[in-house]
Design a protein around this motif. Structure first.
Motif, PDB file in Angstrom:
ATOM      1  N   HIS A  78      -3.359   8.039  -0.388  1.00  0.00           N
ATOM      2  CA  HIS A  78      -2.549   7.598   0.700  1.00  0.00           C
ATOM      3  C   HIS A  78      -1.488   8.748   1.079  1.00  0.00           C
ATOM      4  N   THR A  79      -1.431   9.769  -0.028  1.00  0.00           N
ATOM      5  CA  THR A  79      -0.299  10.709   0.254  1.00  0.00           C
ATOM      6  C   THR A  79      -0.798  12.076   0.443  1.00  0.00           C
ATOM      7  N   GLY A  96      -8.098   3.681  -2.758  1.00  0.00           N
ATOM      8  CA  GLY A  96      -6.523   3.382  -2.488  1.00  0.00           C
ATOM      9  C   GLY A  96      -5.855   4.506  -2.872  1.00  0.00           C
ATOM     10  N   SER A 146      -1.184   2.076  -4.319  1.00  0.00           N
ATOM     11  CA  SER A 146      -2.195   1.193  -3.939  1.00  0.00           C
ATOM     12  C   SER A 146      -3.552   1.612  -4.909  1.00  0.00           C
ATOM     13  N   HIS A 189       0.789  -1.165   0.055  1.00  0.00           N
ATOM     14  CA  HIS A 189       0.039   0.061  -0.224  1.00  0.00           C
ATOM     15  C   HIS A 189       0.850   1.010   0.045  1.00  0.00           C
ATOM     16  N   THR A 202      -7.758  12.428   3.167  1.00  0.00           N
ATOM     17  CA  THR A 202      -6.582  11.329   3.033  1.00  0.00           C
ATOM     18  C   THR A 202      -7.175  10.040   3.831  1.00  0.00           C
ATOM     19  N   GLN A 203      -6.567   8.849   3.129  1.00  0.00           N
ATOM     20  CA  GLN A 203      -6.880   7.705   3.764  1.00  0.00           C
ATOM     21  C   GLN A 203      -5.805   7.584   4.976  1.00  0.00           C
ATOM     22  N   ARG A 204      -4.722   8.430   5.097  1.00  0.00           N
ATOM     23  CA  ARG A 204      -3.680   8.220   5.880  1.00  0.00           C
ATOM     24  C   ARG A 204      -3.252   9.343   6.553  1.00  0.00           C
ATOM     25  N   PHE A 215      -7.063   1.342   4.887  1.00  0.00           N
ATOM     26  CA  PHE A 215      -6.880   0.692   3.435  1.00  0.00           C
ATOM     27  C   PHE A 215      -6.763  -0.918   4.007  1.00  0.00           C
ATOM     28  N   GLY A 233      -3.586   3.691   8.738  1.00  0.00           N
ATOM     29  CA  GLY A 233      -4.501   4.229   7.762  1.00  0.00           C
ATOM     30  C   GLY A 233      -5.567   3.238   7.375  1.00  0.00           C
TER      31      GLY A 233
END
Length: 712
Positions: free
Chosen positions: A409-410, A406, A501, A7, A373-375, A119, A117
């Motif tokens: 992530h950033t 996905g 990802s 990921h 964001t996912q993270r 995911f 995160g």
């Protein structure tokens, strides 16, 4: 390769004056890790973080106000997968509190425990399990408090509907009256038992979406809806091609525009203005020269992926089984039938409804950023690194976001907004255009997959060799019984596009290659595709998934014709079992295919919310239509050629077939995630259906990159 590594996405970094390496020199890597701890959900990453690092005080996870309102804290984020609802249900189940009394605070790095995160379909098995345990502990503490309050045996008490009730005296005291809004600092002795899924009363039911009204009425605020006093709007210069080097910048015209701030920092060039149109005008006034090197184009993609391998060839991917069992070479020699084929998958875009956006605000040397964001904790790390400040000076808040798949992530958009805000001295919003999203985000990796196999005379698999180049190792092992197999993933060195990802990672590509090859083997053996699979299955849950889908679909009751075809596929990933049946219609005059009907069965253990799960599965099928039939990123020499929806075909309403979902609710099995696996059966099922009608075997995704070449 660990799941978290699959990921991981290298951020699109701007080279500010001090690099990330210098940040670690300044702060010390130990400090960064120390502040990040407790590393919640170590199992989620697979990294060497222990369960003992997790916060074990109830106050870190749950607070009960004097009015009885319950606030739950989780670093997970809501991206449309409806985990806000399913997690709330699980807390209500164990706490014995009304669903409406519970609110989740999600993805706020100042308020929620660290989380790696959102995911990998991990929210239900990991965070759901944790919050159920937390809520059960809180319930027991509340009963202890009531026993002390009444000076009675706690065995006479129970928690019901947000209160503790004395079964003997008929007294009742609310949770709020017990806590008076104070923190729950006690920890229940031992691990309180959580409720068995068979006994669930709130979990396991079709509760409606929490905050659903706000979304359908437009009341919900996405990141791009957030405003701050004095907020400006930012734009960032992008070169014409990837890997371009900056040669010169002339910003005189832009700087003369009223109210415009121009920022040049390393290779970062951006502008901020009072209105998005003014910012765009300033951006266009910049005179920037760049130079890009020659780069691999789409026509050479698959040869490049196969030839330019990374230094490390990762055969030891982990997961179900090893990378080699028995001897494929020895087993192939006496095999009754053998087959060798190659399958390919194209780069595709996540195409989220909400493109990247961020609002950044500095107050002194403290930075707050709102972004989807996912993270959130990883984005906090990116921001701290970019601006050389400690983690406790950065706060990232994630509003419920309009999908990610996905692809979020950033934190590049957050870094850009923060850099502009720092220069302007005012809050700044940056919202990426669709072209930026389709060009400067990252893509689902393209891949080449070689499969070689052998059959005994009765149709039993005796040998299986599977090599995946570049797209990834997820679900690369076969769920079928094969005594001799060799399976390897080969990462490519310097792939032509930024990749990372995607919903399901490479499991979609590996399912497509494996199930398409199984279909070809069935034809080679002269067997029905379903019966061939059942003959080679030993896992009872996978067998059940195929049988349930086939029965609902009516598999085998209707013969294929030149205009109508039927296909079936299935598999296992993330502790979920699926089988998908597809019916396609062939427009022989135009060589076109439309999907008429899809039936999918899915077993992910105990079902937390049947409506939510069905929505996830139906959404996966609809999204899967794009990758199966027509989605592909086209690129040439460092430039994306189709960076808009008018050029990049995604599923439309008219493409959506009749979809029927069959849930296999295993209340004897712990719940697993469902955000990814339901996507994986569609493409190979459709490919099989096309073959059954036309005799044409398509081995590359998207299947309809060009019209079918039909005879007659």
């Amino acid at each position: 390769m660990l799941e978290a590594e699959q990921h991981a996405v290298e951020p699109l970094r701007h080279l500010f004056d001090v690099s990330r390496r210098d940040l670690f020199k300044l702060l010390g890597a130990g400090l960064v890790v120390g502040v990040v701890a407790p590393g919640a959900l170590a199992q989620e990453s697979g990294r060497a973080q222990s369960e003992s690092n997790l916060p074990n005080d109830l106050a870190s996870w749950l607070h009960i106000g004097g009015d009885g309102k319950v606030t739950v804290f989780t670093g997970k984020v809501e991206m449309g997968q409806n985990i806000r609802t399913s997690l709330t249900q699980q807390v209500a189940e164990e706490l014995h509190a009304p669903l409406a009394s519970i609110t989740l605070t999600m993805g706020d790095t100042d308020l929620t425990p660290f989380d790696l995160g959102t995911f990998g379909s991990r929210t239900t098995p990991q965070m759901g399990t944790r919050l159920r345990s937390v809520a059960a502990s809180a319930r027991e503490v509340l009963i202890d408090l009531a026993a002390q309050h009444w000076k009675v045996d706690r065995g006479t008490l129970s928690a019901q509907n947000g209160a503790v009730v004395n079964g003997h005296g008929g007294k009742s005291i609310s949770f709020g009256e017990l806590t008076q809004g104070q923190k729950l600092v006690k920890i229940a002795a031992g691990d309180p038992a959580v409720t068995s899924p068979a006994q669930w009363r709130v979990a396991g039911t079709a509760v409606g979406k929490v905050d659903g009204k706000a979304f359908v009425t437009g009341a919900h605020q996405y990141t791009s809806d957030i405003t701050r006093p004095g907020m400006l709007h930012g734009k960032v210069f992008r070169p014409a091609a990837f890997n371009a080097k900056l040669l010169s910048v002339d910003a005189k015209k832009a700087e003369k525009l009223p109210g415009v701030t121009v920022v040049r920092d390393g290779d970062f060039i951006g502008v901020a203005a009072h209105h998005p149109d003014a910012a765009q005008q300033a951006l266009e006034a910049l005179e920037v020269k760049t130079q890009a090197p020659p780069q691999i184009s789409e026509a050479d993609l698959f040869d490049s992926l196969r030839k330019n391998l990374g230094i490390e060839t990762r055969g030891g991917f982990g997961g179900r089984g090893g990378n080699e069992t028995g001897s494929v070479q020895t087993a192939m020699a006496p095999a009754a039938k053998t087959l060798s084929q190659t399958y390919t998958v194209a780069y595709i875009q996540h195409a989220p409804l909400e493109p990247r956006s961020a609002v950044a605000e500095w107050q002194g040397d403290k930075l707050t950023v709102w972004t989807g964001t996912q993270r959130p904790f990883a984005v906090r790390d990116e921001l701290a690194a970019a601006f050389h400040i400690s983690l406790d000076h950065v706060r990232v808040k994630v509003p419920d976001t309009g999908s990610a798949y996905g692809g979020k992530h950033t934190g590049e958009c957050a870094v850009e907004a923060a850099r502009l805000a720092k220069a302007a001295g005012k809050p700044v919003e940056v919202v990426w255009t669709r072209e930026e999203e389709f060009t400067w985000a990252y893509f689902r990796p393209a891949g080449v997959i070689d499969v070689k196999s052998g059959l005994a005379a009765d149709g039993a698999l005796v040998a299986w060799e599977f090599h995946n180049y570049n797209s990834g190792p997820s679900a690369i092992d076969t769920p079928y019984h094969v005594p001799n197999k060799k399976i390897e993933f080969h990462p490519s060195k310097n792939p032509p596009l930024r990749q990372g990802s995607y919903r399901g990672l490479a499991a979609t590509a590996n399912h497509f290659a494996r199930e398409s090859h199984m279909d070809e083997l069935a034809a080679l053996a002269g067997m029905d595709p379903l019966q061939f699979r059942l003959k080679n299955i030993t896992d009872p849950r996978l067998r059940a998934a195929f049988e349930v889908a086939a029965q609902k679909f009516g598999w085998g009751k209707q013969a294929a014709t030149p205009e109508r075809g039927f296909g079936i596929a299935g598999g296992f990933e993330k502790n979920g079992y699926l089988a998908t049946c597809a019916e396609v219609a062939i427009d022989r005059a135009r060589g076109q295919v439309s999907i008429v009907r899809v039936v999918e069965s899915f077993d992910c253990g105990a079902v937390v919310n049947p409506n939510g799960l069905k929505n996830q599965i139906e959404g996966s099928i609809v999204q899967g239509l794009g990758g199966a039939l027509f989605e592909a990123i086209h690129f040439d020499n460092g430039r994306v050629l189709n960076p808009h929806f008018k050029d990049y075909r995604v599923p439309r309403f008219r493409d959506v077939p009749k979809i029927e979902v069959e849930l296999i609710d295993r209340k004897d099995v712990a719940p697993a995630g469902a955000g990814e696996t339901p996507l994986m059966g569609l493409a190979p099922a459709v490919a099989g259906a096309i073959f059954s009608a036309t005799g044409i075997r398509l081995r590359g995704l998207p299947l309809m990159a060009k019209p079918l070449e039909l005879k007659g």
